[in-house]
Design a protein around this motif. Sequence first.
Motif, PDB file in Angstrom:
ATOM      1  N   ILE A 164      54.794  50.274  21.077  1.00  0.00           N
ATOM      2  CA  ILE A 164      55.368  49.120  20.365  1.00  0.00           C
ATOM      3  C   ILE A 164      54.503  48.819  19.133  1.00  0.00           C
ATOM      4  O   ILE A 164      55.018  48.622  18.030  1.00  0.00           O
ATOM      5  N   THR A 167      55.116  51.042  16.305  1.00  0.00           N
ATOM      6  CA  THR A 167      56.455  50.965  15.702  1.00  0.00           C
ATOM      7  C   THR A 167      56.659  49.671  14.919  1.00  0.00           C
ATOM      8  O   THR A 167      57.657  49.526  14.227  1.00  0.00           O
ATOM      9  N   LEU A 168      55.721  48.732  15.054  1.00  0.00           N
ATOM     10  CA  LEU A 168      55.859  47.480  14.297  1.00  0.00           C
ATOM     11  C   LEU A 168      55.469  47.742  12.845  1.00  0.00           C
ATOM     12  O   LEU A 168      54.317  47.655  12.464  1.00  0.00           O
ATOM     13  N   LEU A 169      56.460  48.113  12.063  1.00  0.00           N
ATOM     14  CA  LEU A 169      56.213  48.502  10.677  1.00  0.00           C
ATOM     15  C   LEU A 169      57.039  47.632   9.742  1.00  0.00           C
ATOM     16  O   LEU A 169      58.146  47.214  10.105  1.00  0.00           O
ATOM     17  N   PRO A 170      56.518  47.368   8.541  1.00  0.00           N
ATOM     18  CA  PRO A 170      57.360  46.669   7.561  1.00  0.00           C
ATOM     19  C   PRO A 170      58.498  47.600   7.149  1.00  0.00           C
ATOM     20  O   PRO A 170      58.239  48.653   6.566  1.00  0.00           O
ATOM     21  N   VAL A 171      59.721  47.212   7.489  1.00  0.00           N
ATOM     22  CA  VAL A 171      60.841  48.155   7.337  1.00  0.00           C
ATOM     23  C   VAL A 171      61.111  48.542   5.883  1.00  0.00           C
ATOM     24  O   VAL A 171      61.558  49.648   5.594  1.00  0.00           O
ATOM     25  N   VAL A 236      62.041  52.653  12.977  1.00  0.00           N
ATOM     26  CA  VAL A 236      62.382  51.482  13.800  1.00  0.00           C
ATOM     27  C   VAL A 236      63.824  51.604  14.302  1.00  0.00           C
ATOM     28  O   VAL A 236      64.101  51.403  15.493  1.00  0.00           O
ATOM     29  N   ILE A 240      65.076  52.006  18.263  1.00  0.00           N
ATOM     30  CA  ILE A 240      66.001  51.052  18.888  1.00  0.00           C
ATOM     31  C   ILE A 240      67.249  51.786  19.400  1.00  0.00           C
ATOM     32  O   ILE A 240      67.701  51.553  20.522  1.00  0.00           O
ATOM     33  N   LEU A 243      66.355  53.668  22.493  1.00  0.00           N
ATOM     34  CA  LEU A 243      66.244  52.764  23.649  1.00  0.00           C
ATOM     35  C   LEU A 243      67.629  52.416  24.192  1.00  0.00           C
ATOM     36  O   LEU A 243      67.823  52.326  25.406  1.00  0.00           O
ATOM     37  N   PHE A 247      69.590  52.910  28.025  1.00  0.00           N
ATOM     38  CA  PHE A 247      69.963  51.668  28.704  1.00  0.00           C
ATOM     39  C   PHE A 247      71.062  52.014  29.720  1.00  0.00           C
ATOM     40  O   PHE A 247      72.128  52.491  29.355  1.00  0.00           O
TER      41      PHE A 247
ATOM     42  N   VAL B 386      65.169  45.568  26.649  1.00  0.00           N
ATOM     43  CA  VAL B 386      65.666  44.472  25.807  1.00  0.00           C
ATOM     44  C   VAL B 386      64.475  43.747  25.177  1.00  0.00           C
ATOM     45  O   VAL B 386      64.486  43.417  23.980  1.00  0.00           O
ATOM     46  N   ILE B 388      61.551  45.015  24.556  1.00  0.00           N
ATOM     47  CA  ILE B 388      60.966  45.894  23.524  1.00  0.00           C
ATOM     48  C   ILE B 388      61.784  45.823  22.234  1.00  0.00           C
ATOM     49  O   ILE B 388      61.233  45.708  21.135  1.00  0.00           O
ATOM     50  N   MET B 389      63.112  45.884  22.386  1.00  0.00           N
ATOM     51  CA  MET B 389      63.964  45.848  21.190  1.00  0.00           C
ATOM     52  C   MET B 389      63.771  44.539  20.439  1.00  0.00           C
ATOM     53  O   MET B 389      63.668  44.524  19.203  1.00  0.00           O
ATOM     54  N   LEU B 391      61.100  42.686  20.476  1.00  0.00           N
ATOM     55  CA  LEU B 391      59.760  42.746  19.861  1.00  0.00           C
ATOM     56  C   LEU B 391      59.779  43.592  18.593  1.00  0.00           C
ATOM     57  O   LEU B 391      59.159  43.242  17.587  1.00  0.00           O
ATOM     58  N   LEU B 392      60.510  44.723  18.647  1.00  0.00           N
ATOM     59  CA  LEU B 392      60.553  45.623  17.491  1.00  0.00           C
ATOM     60  C   LEU B 392      61.239  44.957  16.302  1.00  0.00           C
ATOM     61  O   LEU B 392      60.731  45.008  15.180  1.00  0.00           O
ATOM     62  N   VAL B 393      62.378  44.325  16.575  1.00  0.00           N
ATOM     63  CA  VAL B 393      63.116  43.680  15.484  1.00  0.00           C
ATOM     64  C   VAL B 393      62.288  42.527  14.926  1.00  0.00           C
ATOM     65  O   VAL B 393      62.047  42.432  13.712  1.00  0.00           O
ATOM     66  N   GLY B 395      59.039  41.834  15.336  1.00  0.00           N
ATOM     67  CA  GLY B 395      57.744  42.272  14.794  1.00  0.00           C
ATOM     68  C   GLY B 395      57.879  42.937  13.446  1.00  0.00           C
ATOM     69  O   GLY B 395      57.071  42.697  12.537  1.00  0.00           O
ATOM     70  N   SER B 396      58.907  43.772  13.283  1.00  0.00           N
ATOM     71  CA  SER B 396      59.098  44.459  12.003  1.00  0.00           C
ATOM     72  C   SER B 396      59.444  43.461  10.900  1.00  0.00           C
ATOM     73  O   SER B 396      58.988  43.603   9.762  1.00  0.00           O
ATOM     74  N   LEU B 406      51.537  39.390  15.479  1.00  0.00           N
ATOM     75  CA  LEU B 406      52.030  40.144  16.641  1.00  0.00           C
ATOM     76  C   LEU B 406      51.298  41.483  16.768  1.00  0.00           C
ATOM     77  O   LEU B 406      50.890  41.875  17.870  1.00  0.00           O
TER      78      LEU B 406
END
Lengths: 301, 413
Positions: A164, A167-171, A236, A240, A243, A247, B386, B388-389, B391-393, B395-396, B406
């Motif tokens: 995580i 993957t937390l990147l400025p898009v 990113v 997603i 993931l 699901f 869910v 994680i998704m 957090l990704l959205v 956090g980004s 974060l």
Amino acid sequence: MAPRNFIILAIIAVVILVMLFTGAFSDFQSLKLWVGALLTLMIFSFLYKDNPFYKFAEHLFVGVSAAYWMTKGIQTTLWPNCLRPVLLDWFQGGAASASADHLPFGVLPYGIARVIPAVFGLILLTRLIGPIGWFSRWAMAFIIGYAAGTNFTRYLQSDFVGQIYNTLLPVVDGPGAFGVFIAYAVIAAALILAYRFLIAGLQRGAGAVTTRSIFWIATVVFVLLFATKFPNLTVVTGVICGLIYFFFSVEHKGLFGWTSRIGIYMLMLAFGATFGYTVMARISLLIGRMSDLGVWLGKVF
Amino acid sequence: MCSLFYWVRMFALRFTRLSMPKACVAFCLVLSAFSGSPAEPIIGGQEGAGVRALLPPEDVQAMDTPRDGGLSLTIRWQRPTGEEEGFSGYRIYRSDSAGGEFRLVGEVDRNTTEYQNIPNDSIKVRMGKEYYYKVAAYDSLGEAMSEAVGPVKSRPTWFDIHRLPILVAIVLFFGSVLVFFRITKRGRGLFIRRIAGIAAMEEAVGRATELGRPILYVPGIMDVDNIQTIASMVILVDVAKLAAQYDVPIIVPLNRAFVVPMAEESVRQGFLNAGRPDSYDPDNVRYLSDEQFAFTAGVNGIMVREKTAAHFFLGAFFAESLILSEMGFSTGAIQIAGTANIHQLPFFVVACDYTLIGEEFYAATAYISKDPQLLGPLKGADFMKVVIMALLVGGSLLELFGVHWLTGLLTLS
């Protein structure tokens, strides 16, 4: 004697004769080269079909490696980690404990601490004794429980929190990137509208095929340019979508189905790259073997 | 006056590195001997030669490393005043007593002012034992040693605040597993989307039955401490049960001796669950070799000689994946593979009929059995996705606007 066995014996006799005449038994290096080359050829003979030479090489490989790993286990695990410390403690009155840099759990004497896993090993062997065979499950349960428990936090750290974090990147990153992003978004909207009102309604025919082809080529080029221009956003989005593919609680239909399909496409792209890379590495292994065979052939002729 | 001599000494030290004539250097050093400067210089390796001098590190401190398991100590120091350049780095020495023999523990470059004596070092730290440390600045000619500091001893700490995200993740995961376990136990939320590879397992066993040939089940090449091997053993119970129901032999070749008892128990349990314990043949669970490619050659031999009709490659696989699946493909058997080793998935994808990718492999048992006990973790894992998704959205977007709290929170020690 069956003709098949006669042929096999004849081949073996010819090989031994050639070995004798080419000095294969003159020194150890020559013998090693010969054995390696012959075993390689025997394994390669499987490419034709299963045969006694392949069977021989296979059984030799399996048997020798099983014996090798058993002695290796005694040499590198049982002796240094268990027998030696215990014997040292026994005969030298705790000398091993005194010289040890680190005592397990901080309190247990060196030798005794090493006896505990040995006892578990012996419990595992009780499965060979019918009436108390059930006792081996205790050791097995401990091993599996320990492995699952310790691995859980490890994987949670590396595969969960770590992933995580990475993957937390400025898009949208870089000077003037917002403007470029808006321009790309406008083109994307135009492509979607073109699909909705132009491509989807096209009838069959040569013209329709050409128009569709142009549209899809333009879309692919656009996606590639977009992915190159905004790599962070691609990562990113890919994660997603991936993931969503994994699901399990929702049927993959509609928008969910579309995103999950993008996810599997992303995975397949990654698999393709990995496949090519690994095959390249395998080819280098083949070249290595062929090179050894070349050395052998040079020696023979 | 003292400060004047100090500056003269610094001048001398500076120019010794510029090949100043030895007489001048000696004069400056004589002056510096009276200076009473902040730290006394120690002559380098050629002591007395008057070639050059090094200053020892200042303000050396040794302390127990915070938030660790009690097997490391931390040593910190300050760069010697005036020693801006010209020395190679620092050496860290340790002894059991202040006046005892100091042994070299490690070296660091001159820009580093901290060292951790950790379990990976050749000289390890014993929990609760007192140690003394010295730090020496060194160059090619010698070293300048600090005073000994200590005693210091290491202790374990119960909680590492830097691992808080891990704790939160564990609580969230197990909390969601418990909640979903209760929900599924009441018969709600049992839906799982179709997973083609798992749905095809019965088809594969059925095909082997039609052909009257055995099934081959390879649980990877890793030991019992690998989570994929454990997952594979759970699936093996179900596959063995299917095999027992259809009365087809199941051959399980193994790469690790430790896995043998597990595999035997799993197959026996499967036959027991099917109500046919008498059909269980322990000779079909076979240890071949610990050697990766000897094992592969052995499995290939089984495929060809026993003419297995259905192949299951479920577990941790490495370089042998392509050889096994390609060989199986050439025999015409129906093949189902599953692994979480990403680098091997491409080979299974191209050579097998069905491939369980990553988590699909772990979901197999819950999918087959529909047991609430197994569905709970699966649903819990979905809930975590869910999270994680989100957090990704979130956090980004935060990163986009330059807010980094974060990522800071997730930074592990």
